[in-house]
Every structure is written in structure tokens, then in C-alpha cells.
Design an enzyme around this catalytic site. Structure first.
Site, mmCIF file in Angstrom:
data_model
loop_
_atom_site.group_PDB
_atom_site.id
_atom_site.type_symbol
_atom_site.label_atom_id
_atom_site.label_comp_id
_atom_site.label_asym_id
_atom_site.label_seq_id
_atom_site.Cartn_x
_atom_site.Cartn_y
_atom_site.Cartn_z
ATOM 1 N N SER A 84 58.569 98.708 16.252
ATOM 2 C CA SER A 84 58.151 100.040 16.509
ATOM 3 C C SER A 84 57.678 100.987 15.402
ATOM 4 O O SER A 84 57.196 101.906 15.458
ATOM 5 C CB SER A 84 59.520 100.832 17.156
ATOM 6 O OG SER A 84 60.296 100.966 16.087
ATOM 7 N N LYS B 284 56.844 108.205 9.508
ATOM 8 C CA LYS B 284 57.041 107.771 10.975
ATOM 9 C C LYS B 284 57.110 108.990 11.930
ATOM 10 O O LYS B 284 57.940 109.791 11.557
ATOM 11 C CB LYS B 284 58.094 106.679 11.509
ATOM 12 C CG LYS B 284 58.230 106.043 12.832
ATOM 13 C CD LYS B 284 59.317 104.961 12.651
ATOM 14 C CE LYS B 284 59.682 104.410 14.203
ATOM 15 N NZ LYS B 284 61.045 103.345 14.049
ATOM 16 N N SER C 268 63.067 97.210 13.253
ATOM 17 C CA SER C 268 61.468 97.884 13.564
ATOM 18 C C SER C 268 60.965 98.045 12.410
ATOM 19 O O SER C 268 59.642 98.474 12.715
ATOM 20 C CB SER C 268 61.768 99.003 14.186
ATOM 21 O OG SER C 268 62.677 100.208 13.718
#
Length: 470
Positions: free
Chosen positions: A150, A75, A174
Site C-alpha cells: 500500500s 503518504k 506495506s
């Protein structure tokens, strides 16, 4: 070539079915060709260089490390030295990392091959993939739907077989929701189990580094590599490694499984999701497990507690991104006050500004005692509540999110609905508890939680439950 488990990829390397370099080239091609909008930066040169070294090692009959030659993504909240790390935000679009995050360093030391960095909601602010500065990531199963909260890029990439596993960060759910939406497996370890050094902070007392993959056995191998004490992160704790064999064999008849009545009776819960959980309970009872009803905090109080703490911490953490120390600096300003105002107004998204304003408000002199201190007290009471629950049961099963994934661009106008979609995940984040999600024939996955620091026991139960529900 279709990615299976980490061990099966190694078997294919060693049997000569394909080389590591060919496998990595295939993953690089998928990264470039993917239409899910999940990629921000591809690290092609370093990936191919590492792959060639793995092939040389195989030819020399040297033993491979557990993750050697295995492709992974991270990420875009994790620093990788000398690469752009944007946190999917406009203000950090050209920020170049000065060092590498501990979790990435550990994986590289194990010989895992970093392919790319993944798209996510800017600063982790959002529930639908639509708050990225770059573009919304699409659901890997149905591209017309959102991919989740997210960390949606991580879930979509693993689900679409663009990578074998991903590393991300979970603050309030998330990764749990996107893992469910994209039908893959994630583990949110006990808070502190994996070092957060080099991971951009959203809410420091909640942020947890996690792996996402397609099998529980892969999750265990990854955790063995990344978890444990890190001198650069004083909050990190030791972690005992376990072998894959330790996952096997499980006596369900000795297990007590709990569920929160308010979770399953909520009017917001989709009937199909509820039915999938009840089916799992039936399978467990057939094997002799005990299923027990538990009571929980008021859902609205839980959401309020989480958001007061999270927004206060994100307002504090983002105060450094001001165009002076970090980030773009707005042009044509006359004084220091204007520089701060114009830079942050122009370069932050509406959702980020909303959270900064809310966080600064609850930390202000007039609201600190009324809201923030009370939220901290409520959190401690919640932790005590969990301790009592785990005296009565071994594991808690619950939905990941109350609704199935919505269509892209249908949710941004209702932030309250977006916040309420966290009702099943934020409690376990506040409690710092290890939680794993499995697809288990549910449209959004089912999460399993156990007591603090019992990550390996949780993985063992999840591994066997996954087999039971095949």
C-alpha cells in the site's frame, strides 16, 4: 541536479551550486511530469514559499537545521491541515483535514519542505498498488510491474528521485515490500517510537510511522527529527537521538546473526532471492560473524493470526466512515439503514468490503472466542518467541517477500495469494519490532530485525552491512 544524501544537498546549497528555490522547483517539475501515477496532491505554493525562506537564511549565514530545505512527500494517510486527505479512497475524495499530523508538523518545524501527497492502496488494503481509487502506481525500475504494497507511492518517488525522502505508515509490510521492489531503504521503527497522531488508522495495534530514503544516514537524520514522545499520542515513547558519526565503525566478529529455516526453505521463495541472502551470510562469515539457524512459527498460523487481528481492527476503525460523520453520503436513500448500506456498498472497494466483513465476523458473538481471542493469545506467544530468539542472536536477516514483483493487473483475482505474500513481514509487525530493509543486490531487498527499542543499534548494523555488501 540529482538528489544524493541530505548532508550533500546542504553542502550544495551552502556552496552556491544551486539555490533551495531552484532545487524545489526541479522537484515540483518532476512531481508534475512523473508518469508513475504516484502523486495525488501537489503543494506548490507553500513549497516555494518555504524554499525562499531557506535561501534568505543561507544568505544571512545562519546555520541550517538538519532537514531544512530538504524536499519530502507523505503518504495520503497523514493529515495536513486544510488539504485534501483521501487515503486513496473514493469515499473520502473531498475530505479536508482539520489539523496536521504530528510527524508532518515535526518535519515542517525542522524546515523540511512538503512537496506532495502520495498515492497508496485505499485504506491500506492491498499488496500490489491496484486498490487505489485513483490509479495504480508503477514500479520505478520497471513501469510494467507493480510498485508494491500500500505504500508503493512512497517507494517509487524516492527510487525515481522525485523526492529526497518520504514518510509513510506500515501495518503488515506495506513499505517493506515496495522498498524492496523499488530498491530503496526503509525503516519500520519500534511500534510507539513515532507518534501516530494524525495518521488515519488501519489497524491501531500494528500501524507504525516510518521514513524511506536512499541511505541509512538519511534515515537516522529523519528519525532524530520525528521520533519521540508526543502528548497527543499516549502510546508514543521517548527516543534517544544519535549523531551520524555513531553509525560508523562496527566489529562484525562480535555479531551473531540468525535466520529462520522455514523462511529460506519455503517452496514459495524465489531462488534468486534466496541466493542473495546466502551471499550476505557468506560476507558476514568472512568478517567473523556467527550465522545461526532459528525455528519459527508455522507460516499459515502466523498469517491467520495477523489477518484476524488486522481485519478486526480495520472493521472497527472504518465504522466511522459511513457518509454521516465522514465521507460521501449516497443519494436517493429512504431511511437510515439504507443510507449506511448504500453508502458503504457503493463507495468502498471490493477489497475493503472483504476486510470489513471478515473483521466484523471474527468480532461477532459466535466467533470472538474461537478466533479473535485465540489470535491475541498467539500474538503474545510470538512476542515471547522473539524474546528467546534475541537471547541467542543479535540480528535476524530474512527475505522481504517470497516473489519478485508481478505485472500490473495480474493479482487482483487471487486475494489469498496476495495475503500469503506477507509471510515474511507480518511476524515482525505483530512483535512490534524495529526492522529495516536494504537492497543488498537482492531483487526484493533484505530485511534486518533486532529487539524492541534497539532502533539505533539496528541502524548502525545496517549502515555497516550496506558498506560491506557494496
Amino acid at each position: 541536479m540529482k538528489t544524493s544524501t541530505i548532508s550533500s544537498i546542504h553542502e550544495d546549497y551552502l556552496s552556491g551550486k544551486y539555490s533551495c528555490e531552484d532545487f524545489i522547483k526541479e522537484k515540483l517539475k518532476k512531481a508534475k511530469d512523473n508518469t508513475l501515477n504516484s502523486c495525488i496532491l501537489i503543494l506548490e505554493d507553500s513549497a516555494l514559499q518555504q524554499a525562499k525562506l531557506v535561501d534568505q537564511k543561507i544568505k544571512s549565514w545562519k546555520k541550517l537545521k538538519d532537514l531544512e530545505g530538504i524536499p519530502f512527500w507523505v503518504k495520503d494517510t497523514f493529515l495536513v491541515k486544510d488539504t485534501i486527505t483521501t487515503w486513496s479512497s473514493m469515499i473520502l475524495e473531498n475530505y479536508r483535514a482539520p489539523y496536521t499530523a504530528t510527524v508532518v508538523e515535526k518535519l515542517l518545524d525542522q524546515g523540511a519542505i512538503l512537496i506532495a501527497k502520495e498515492n497508496n492502496d485505499a485504506f491500506g488494503h492491498g499488496s500490489t498498488t491496484e486498490n487505489s481509487h485513483f490509479w495504480p502506481t508503477k514500479n520505478a525500475i520497471d513501469p510494467t510491474l507493480v510498485a508494491g504494497w500500500s505504500s508503493w507511492g512512497s517507494a517509487a518517488n524516492v527510487s525515481a528521485d522525485i523526492t529526497t525522502f518520504s514518510i509513510g505508515e506500515d501495518t503488515w509490510g506495506s513499505i517493506r515490500q515496495p522498498a524492496g521492489y523499488n530498491q530503496v531503504i526503509w525503516l519500520k521503527p519500534t511500534y510507539w517510537a513515532v507518534s501516530r497522531y494524525g495518521c488515519m488508522a488501519y489497524a491501531s495495534s500494528l500501524d507504525t510511522v516510518w521514513p524511506i530514503a536512499k541511505s541509512v544516514s538519511d534515515i537516522q537524520l529523519i528519525m532524530n527529527a520525528v521520533a519521540g514522545k508526543d502528548e497527543k499520542d499516549f502510546t508514543s515513547i521517548s527516543y534517544k537521538k544519535h549523531s551520524l558519526e555513531s553509525l560508523e565503525t562496527f566489529d562484525f566478529s562480535k555479531v551473531k546473526v540468525g535466520y529462520y529455516k522455514s523462511f529460506l526453505e519455503s517452496e514459495a521463495l524465489d531462488p534468486e532471492i534466496k541466493k542473495s541472502i546466502e551471499t550476505v551470510f557468506s560476507k558476514l562469515q568472512e568478517k567473523g560473524a556467527t550465522v545461526k539457524e532459528l525455528t519459527f512459527f508455522n507460516d499459515e498460523l502466523l498469517i491467520a493470526t495477523y489477518y484476524i487481528i488486522a481485519m478486526a481492527e480495520t472493521a472497527s476503525n472504518l465504522s466511522r466512515i459511513d457518509g454521516i460523520k465522514y465521507g460521501y453520503r449516497h443519494a436517493d436513500v429512504q431511511d437510515l439503514k439504507s443510507l449506511y448500506e448504500e453508502t458503504r456498498f457503493f463507495w468502498f472497494s471490493e477489497e475493503t468490503k472483504r476486510r470489513i466483513i471478515s473483521g466484523n465476523q471474527v468480532l461477532s458473538q459466535w466467533f470472538l472466542d474461537k478466533y479473535y481471542i485465540k489470535a491475541l493469545i498467539a500474538r503474545e506467544k510470538l512476542i515471547e518467541h522473539f524474546k528467546k530468539d534475541f537471547e541467542a542472536v543479535d540480528f535476524i536477516l530474512s527475505p522481504v517477500t517470497p516473489k519478485t514483483p508481478p505485472k500490473i493487473w495480474t493479482t487482483l483475482d487471487d486475494p489469498l495469494a496476495m495475503y500469503m505474500s506477507d509471510m515474511y513481514t507480518v511476524g515482525f509487525s505483530l512483535g512490534k519490532l524495529p526492522t529495516i530493509s536494504l537492497p543488498l543486490h537482492s531483487p526484493t531487498g533484505i530485511q534486518i530485525t533486532w529487539d524492541y527499542s534497539k532502533d539505533n543499534e539496528l541502524l548502525k548494523f545496517a549502515y555497516n552491512l550496506d558498506i560491506l555488501c557494496e
